[in-house]
Design a protein around this motif. Structure first.
Motif, PDB file in Angstrom:
ATOM      1  N   ALA A   1       0.823  -1.207   0.000  1.00  0.00           N
ATOM      2  CA  ALA A   1       0.000   0.000   0.000  1.00  0.00           C
ATOM      3  C   ALA A   1       0.858   1.258   0.000  1.00  0.00           C
ATOM      4  O   ALA A   1       0.553   2.235  -0.695  1.00  0.00           O
ATOM      5  CB  ALA A   1      -0.929  -0.006   1.217  1.00  0.00           C
ATOM      6  N   ALA A   2       1.944   1.231   0.757  1.00  0.00           N
ATOM      7  CA  ALA A   2       2.835   2.393   0.809  1.00  0.00           C
ATOM      8  C   ALA A   2       3.455   2.661  -0.563  1.00  0.00           C
ATOM      9  O   ALA A   2       3.627   3.824  -0.958  1.00  0.00           O
ATOM     10  CB  ALA A   2       3.925   2.166   1.848  1.00  0.00           C
ATOM     11  N   ARG A   3       3.773   1.607  -1.307  1.00  0.00           N
ATOM     12  CA  ARG A   3       4.384   1.776  -2.626  1.00  0.00           C
ATOM     13  C   ARG A   3       3.364   2.294  -3.644  1.00  0.00           C
ATOM     14  O   ARG A   3       3.678   3.171  -4.455  1.00  0.00           O
ATOM     15  CB  ARG A   3       4.965   0.443  -3.110  1.00  0.00           C
ATOM     16  N   THR A   4       2.165   1.740  -3.626  1.00  0.00           N
ATOM     17  CA  THR A   4       1.153   2.175  -4.587  1.00  0.00           C
ATOM     18  C   THR A   4       0.715   3.612  -4.305  1.00  0.00           C
ATOM     19  O   THR A   4       0.447   4.384  -5.228  1.00  0.00           O
ATOM     20  CB  THR A   4      -0.062   1.240  -4.561  1.00  0.00           C
ATOM     21  N   GLU A   5       0.661   3.983  -3.028  1.00  0.00           N
ATOM     22  CA  GLU A   5       0.320   5.364  -2.685  1.00  0.00           C
ATOM     23  C   GLU A   5       1.389   6.335  -3.173  1.00  0.00           C
ATOM     24  O   GLU A   5       1.106   7.508  -3.428  1.00  0.00           O
ATOM     25  CB  GLU A   5       0.148   5.505  -1.174  1.00  0.00           C
ATOM     26  N   ALA A   6       2.610   5.841  -3.305  1.00  0.00           N
ATOM     27  CA  ALA A   6       3.710   6.671  -3.804  1.00  0.00           C
ATOM     28  C   ALA A   6       3.754   6.689  -5.328  1.00  0.00           C
ATOM     29  O   ALA A   6       4.665   7.281  -5.916  1.00  0.00           O
ATOM     30  CB  ALA A   6       5.038   6.166  -3.254  1.00  0.00           C
ATOM     31  N   GLY A   7       2.781   6.038  -5.961  1.00  0.00           N
ATOM     32  CA  GLY A   7       2.691   6.061  -7.414  1.00  0.00           C
ATOM     33  C   GLY A   7       3.390   4.928  -8.128  1.00  0.00           C
ATOM     34  O   GLY A   7       3.516   4.950  -9.362  1.00  0.00           O
ATOM     35  N   ARG A   8       3.830   3.906  -7.391  1.00  0.00           N
ATOM     36  CA  ARG A   8       4.509   2.769  -8.004  1.00  0.00           C
ATOM     37  C   ARG A   8       3.495   1.739  -8.506  1.00  0.00           C
ATOM     38  O   ARG A   8       2.422   1.565  -7.934  1.00  0.00           O
ATOM     39  CB  ARG A   8       5.430   2.087  -6.995  1.00  0.00           C
ATOM     40  N   GLN A   9       3.869   1.050  -9.590  1.00  0.00           N
ATOM     41  CA  GLN A   9       3.037  -0.032 -10.110  1.00  0.00           C
ATOM     42  C   GLN A   9       3.481  -1.339  -9.455  1.00  0.00           C
ATOM     43  O   GLN A   9       4.521  -1.890  -9.802  1.00  0.00           O
ATOM     44  CB  GLN A   9       3.167  -0.136 -11.627  1.00  0.00           C
ATOM     45  N   LEU A  10       2.700  -1.801  -8.518  1.00  0.00           N
ATOM     46  CA  LEU A  10       3.045  -3.009  -7.767  1.00  0.00           C
ATOM     47  C   LEU A  10       1.873  -3.976  -7.780  1.00  0.00           C
ATOM     48  O   LEU A  10       0.752  -3.626  -7.395  1.00  0.00           O
ATOM     49  CB  LEU A  10       3.407  -2.641  -6.331  1.00  0.00           C
ATOM     50  N   HIS A  11       2.146  -5.209  -8.219  1.00  0.00           N
ATOM     51  CA  HIS A  11       1.116  -6.251  -8.253  1.00  0.00           C
ATOM     52  C   HIS A  11       1.355  -7.202  -7.087  1.00  0.00           C
ATOM     53  O   HIS A  11       2.426  -7.798  -6.966  1.00  0.00           O
ATOM     54  CB  HIS A  11       1.168  -7.019  -9.576  1.00  0.00           C
ATOM     55  N   ILE A  12       0.354  -7.350  -6.212  1.00  0.00           N
ATOM     56  CA  ILE A  12       0.499  -8.161  -5.005  1.00  0.00           C
ATOM     57  C   ILE A  12      -0.316  -9.444  -5.130  1.00  0.00           C
ATOM     58  O   ILE A  12      -1.494  -9.417  -5.500  1.00  0.00           O
ATOM     59  CB  ILE A  12       0.042  -7.388  -3.755  1.00  0.00           C
ATOM     60  N   GLU A  13       0.324 -10.565  -4.808  1.00  0.00           N
ATOM     61  CA  GLU A  13      -0.363 -11.849  -4.673  1.00  0.00           C
ATOM     62  C   GLU A  13       0.001 -12.421  -3.309  1.00  0.00           C
ATOM     63  O   GLU A  13       1.184 -12.584  -3.012  1.00  0.00           O
ATOM     64  CB  GLU A  13       0.053 -12.828  -5.779  1.00  0.00           C
ATOM     65  N   ALA A  14      -1.002 -12.690  -2.489  1.00  0.00           N
ATOM     66  CA  ALA A  14      -0.705 -13.164  -1.132  1.00  0.00           C
ATOM     67  C   ALA A  14      -1.805 -14.070  -0.625  1.00  0.00           C
ATOM     68  O   ALA A  14      -2.981 -13.929  -0.996  1.00  0.00           O
ATOM     69  CB  ALA A  14      -0.532 -11.978  -0.178  1.00  0.00           C
ATOM     70  N   ALA A  15      -1.423 -15.003   0.241  1.00  0.00           N
ATOM     71  CA  ALA A  15      -2.399 -15.852   0.921  1.00  0.00           C
ATOM     72  C   ALA A  15      -3.256 -14.982   1.838  1.00  0.00           C
ATOM     73  O   ALA A  15      -2.874 -13.870   2.208  1.00  0.00           O
ATOM     74  CB  ALA A  15      -1.667 -16.928   1.727  1.00  0.00           C
TER      75      ALA A  15
END
Length: 229
Positions: free
Chosen positions: A91-105
């Motif tokens: 969340a911190a990265r996406t709020e900073a404008g980064r394109q981050l794809h998360i996959e998690a249990a």
């Protein structure tokens, strides 16, 4: 025990030797620049001096950061939901404008030092975004009964196979440039490796078939008395 102490002393010696060596170059440039500035103003030269000072500050900061982290003890270990931690970091990265794809249990609990794991993942993400450019980065959490694995996946150029292990050594640079904008300080992945080893975790780097690098931290979940879910 003796081999572990010997390894830690060797790492400390490498760090001290490396920082001493790397500080000499910008210091030498600053001395020359100071002489050239006598009696005149030169904006380009002043900018170069400022860049050298920032490079030195970054190098010192990273080394001190590693030293502080290496002093952390097991008293800070506590049960943590890794899925929640991954979501917070993402969340911190996406709020900073980064394109981050998360996959998690949905949930993956383990007894860890949360501060150390957060530092490891942030260092891996910094490295991934640096080399991925504008391309998205992946942050994936895989969980089983005995271990958890968190991987950072980028779409950069990857690392030559014969250098995958060497980039985890302090002050080793793939890019021979001394400029932090291209070559870096040579400490980012070394910090990751050192912190993981002190926690009993494992760092693996692999080139992806689709291109880019996969950097993973493997964390045991089967510690005595540890609750699993």
């Amino acid at each position: 025990m003796s081999s572990e102490i010997e390894r830690l002393l060797e790492n400390r010696t490498t760090l001290l030797g490396g920082i001493s060596h790397d500080l000499r170059t910008p210091l030498a440039r600053l001395r020359i620049a100071a002489e050239l500035l006598r009696g005149r103003e030169d904006d380009d030269l002043l900018d170069s001096m400022q860049q050298d000072m920032e490079e030195m500050d970054t190098l010192i900061t990273r080394t001190l950061e590693l030293a502080r982290m290496m002093q952390q003890d097991g008293q800070q270990d506590k049960e943590t939901d890794l899925a929640v931690l991954v979501a917070e970091i993402g969340a911190a990265r996406t709020e900073a404008g980064r394109q981050l794809h998360i996959e998690a249990a949905s949930s993956c609990k383990a007894v860890i030092n949360k501060l150390v794991l957060r530092r490891i993942l942030n260092n891996l993400l910094d490295n991934a975004f640096h080399y991925a450019g504008e391309k998205p980065v992946g942050l994936h959490l895989h969980c089983s009964g005995s271990k958890a694995q968190i991987c950072v996946l980028d779409q950069g150029a990857g690392i030559p196979d014969d250098q995958l292990g060497r980039v985890l050594q302090p002050f080793y640079r793939l890019d021979p440039s001394r400029n932090r904008g291209t070559g870096g300080s040579g400490l980012g992945l070394a910090i990751v490796q050192q912190l993981a080893q002190l926690q009993g975790w494992k760092i693996t780097l692999n080139n992806r078939k689709a291109g880019g690098l996969s950097a993973c931290v493997e964390i045991p979940r089967d510690q005595p008395g540890q609750q699993q879910s």
